[in-house]
Design an enzyme around this catalytic site. Structure first.
Site, short mmCIF file in Angstrom:
data_model
loop_
_atom_site.label_atom_id
_atom_site.label_comp_id
_atom_site.label_asym_id
_atom_site.label_seq_id
_atom_site.Cartn_x
_atom_site.Cartn_y
_atom_site.Cartn_z
N GLY A 8 0.89 -1.01 0.02
CA GLY A 8 -0.14 -0.14 0.03
C GLY A 8 0.68 1.20 -0.12
O GLY A 8 1.75 1.41 1.07
N ALA A 9 0.57 2.13 -1.10
CA ALA A 9 1.53 3.41 -1.36
C ALA A 9 0.46 4.52 -0.84
O ALA A 9 0.63 5.64 -1.72
CB ALA A 9 2.03 3.33 -2.55
N GLY A 12 0.46 6.15 4.72
CA GLY A 12 1.19 5.47 5.72
C GLY A 12 2.22 4.52 5.10
O GLY A 12 3.40 4.81 5.46
N ALA A 35 -1.43 -0.94 -6.01
CA ALA A 35 -1.94 -1.58 -7.26
C ALA A 35 -1.94 -0.41 -8.39
O ALA A 35 -1.87 -0.98 -9.54
CB ALA A 35 -3.69 -1.39 -6.74
N ALA A 78 -2.35 -6.89 -5.20
CA ALA A 78 -1.92 -8.09 -4.36
C ALA A 78 -3.30 -8.74 -4.22
O ALA A 78 -4.28 -8.07 -3.54
CB ALA A 78 -1.38 -7.50 -3.19
N CYS A 160 -14.66 8.00 9.28
CA CYS A 160 -13.67 9.16 8.89
C CYS A 160 -14.62 10.29 8.63
O CYS A 160 -15.30 10.25 7.49
CB CYS A 160 -12.59 8.86 7.90
SG CYS A 160 -11.62 10.31 7.70
N GLY A 321 -3.78 11.10 10.55
CA GLY A 321 -2.50 11.34 10.00
C GLY A 321 -1.53 11.26 10.85
O GLY A 321 -0.71 10.58 10.79
N CYS A 354 -6.29 17.09 13.37
CA CYS A 354 -7.43 17.13 12.66
C CYS A 354 -7.05 18.87 11.95
O CYS A 354 -7.65 19.57 12.66
CB CYS A 354 -8.64 16.62 12.74
SG CYS A 354 -9.86 16.87 11.31
N LYS A 389 -3.56 24.23 6.13
CA LYS A 389 -3.60 22.84 5.53
C LYS A 389 -2.98 22.77 4.12
O LYS A 389 -2.67 22.11 3.59
CB LYS A 389 -5.03 22.61 5.27
CG LYS A 389 -5.38 21.14 4.61
CD LYS A 389 -6.77 20.69 5.03
CE LYS A 389 -6.89 19.47 4.26
NZ LYS A 389 -8.19 18.51 4.50
#
Length: 422
Positions: A8-9, A12, A35, A78, A160, A321, A354, A389
């Site tokens: 997973g890119a 995280g 992916a 995967a 979320c 995050g 946040c 932000k």
């Protein structure tokens, strides 16, 4: 030599690959599997959905940056994790062996749990991916030609809530700027027990802060809401009280809707025996290690965290995050220690920051730790949050291009807020 694979890119997994490469001896191999070839900065998607950002501003092709840092990159889905034999099976049948696996896949967007939900074959939009955000903007432009009632919010099972508030407020701001706000009634529908709960039991005075913002912007709301189904232009909503009793049925007509979906675990992850809870989220110990497989670690939205409290309508606990950054760093230290023959001892702090942009202002929430009781609870509103932000977005994209591994939240964001002691 050990082979450490990161799956997973996202926000995280990509930093995890960079941190692992920096922390480990060069005799160890680090591979990132994703992916697609693209990293996307998901917190910017509400802006993309309003045309305030373009795809090229919030995404990058990460292969050259990873390979420049000595990280192998495989852009394939995967399809299977064979945890017993320490291998992954990719979409084309390729097998990848690992000594350690770090799962950072993020969630599966489970639109199928609500009939008629989602941008693909359904009647609601999403800002969870840049593709969804672009589709939302395309349909928003059509909506503006013949405006009407807008519904924004989060389905039951969502975990979320910040992006839903952001999108609702920014959309309202955009309509005012277009001199069209008077043509668009707005309703906010959420599984939260009250406005500002955020899946966290509230943060400081988030209830009053966000309720006040909703009133000032003439946005109505329904809380403790369970959406039974969505049809073209109609949303069927059940409203519950604090005793979990249904008190009202609503049939809400709308011309445009953005609703955050329920989250579940990615299919390949959820199918591994004893790895996940019934929702497909990885069960980890205090060291971010799988409870069933000692060479599998996990961080981010894909891990299992119990709700902070029981609510009339089920909702998940956000993994923000700052928390994800802390998890990733803990895993890197623990893998490094194990490779050096030491026991894993590092734990994450699991704190929350946040930054919620509202178009013409913003709200910042800090909860240290995320799950109450807390040492620090902090909520502030102001235009500076919007600027913060924007600056954070630019810095994070810079970090993804350079492999810069300093802790962004603790070193920069908290400092900018004037919080220097945790």
């Amino acid at each position: 030599m050990a082979h450490i694979v990161v799956l997973g890119a996202g926000t995280g997994g990509t930093p995890a690959a960079y941190e692992l490469r920096e922390a480990l001896d060069k005799s160890h191999q680090v591979t990132l599997i994703n992916a697609s070839e693209t990293f996307q900065f998901v917190p910017s998607n509400p802006w993309v959905a309003l045309g305030w950002r373009k795809r090229q501003e919030t995404t990058i092709q990460i292969r050259p940056y990873l390979e420049r840092r000595g990280i192998n990159f495989i852009a394939k889905r995967a399809d299977k994790i064979d945890a017993q034999n320490n291998r992954l099976v990719l979409a084309d049948g390729e097998e990848v062996k690992y000594d350690y696996l770090l799962i950072a896949t993020g969630p599966r967007l489970a639109f199928e749990l609500v009939e008629g939900a989602g941008p693909e074959g359904g009647f609601t939009h999403s800002v969870c991916t840049v593709d969804h955000a672009e589709k939302a903007y395309e349909d928003y432009l059509e909506f503006l030609k013949n405006p009407g009632h807008v519904v924004v919010g989060a389905f039951q099972g969502a975990s979320c809530f910040g992006p839903a508030y952001e999108y609702a407020m920014a959309l309202e701001t955009d309509l005012r700027r277009r001199k069209m706000r008077h043509q668009v009634p707005m309703t906010y529908i959420t599984s939260e027990p009250y406005i500002g709960h955020l899946g966290l039991g509230g943060v400081g005075d988030s209830k009053s802060l966000l309720e006040g913002e909703m009133r000032d912007r003439h946005i109505k709301w329904i809380c403790n809401a369970k959406v039974s189904k969505v049809e073209n232009g109609k949303m069927y909503v059940e409203e519950y009280n604090d005793l979990k009793e249904k008190i009202r049925d609503h049939v809400i007509d709308f011309k445009f809707s953005m609703m955050l979906p329920p989250f579940r675990g990615a299919k390949a992850v959820a199918e591994v025996e004893n790895l996940c809870n019934p929702g497909g989220f990885v069960m980890v110990d205090q060291y971010q290690r799988s409870k069933a497989y000692k060479n599998i670690f996990s961080a981010g939205v894909c891990i299992a965290i119990p709700p902070v409290e029981e609510t009339p309508v089920p909702l998940g606990t956000p993994k923000t995050g700052y928390m994800i950054e802390s998890m990733v760093t803990a895993i890197v230290h623990n893998i490094k220690d194990e490779l050096e023959g030491k026991p894993a001892t590092t734990t994450g702090t699991w704190n929350t920051i946040c930054l919620a942009d509202m178009g013409d202002t913003g709200a910042a929430f800090v909860a240290l730790p995320q799950i109450p009781p807390r040492n620090v609870t902090w909520a502030k509103k102001g235009k500076w949050v919007h600027l913060a932000k924007v600056a954070f977005e630019k810095y994070f994209m810079y970090k993804m291009k350079t492999g810069h591994s300093e802790p962004v939240y603790e070193k920069y964001v908290l400092k900018a807020m004037g919080i220097t002691r945790l």
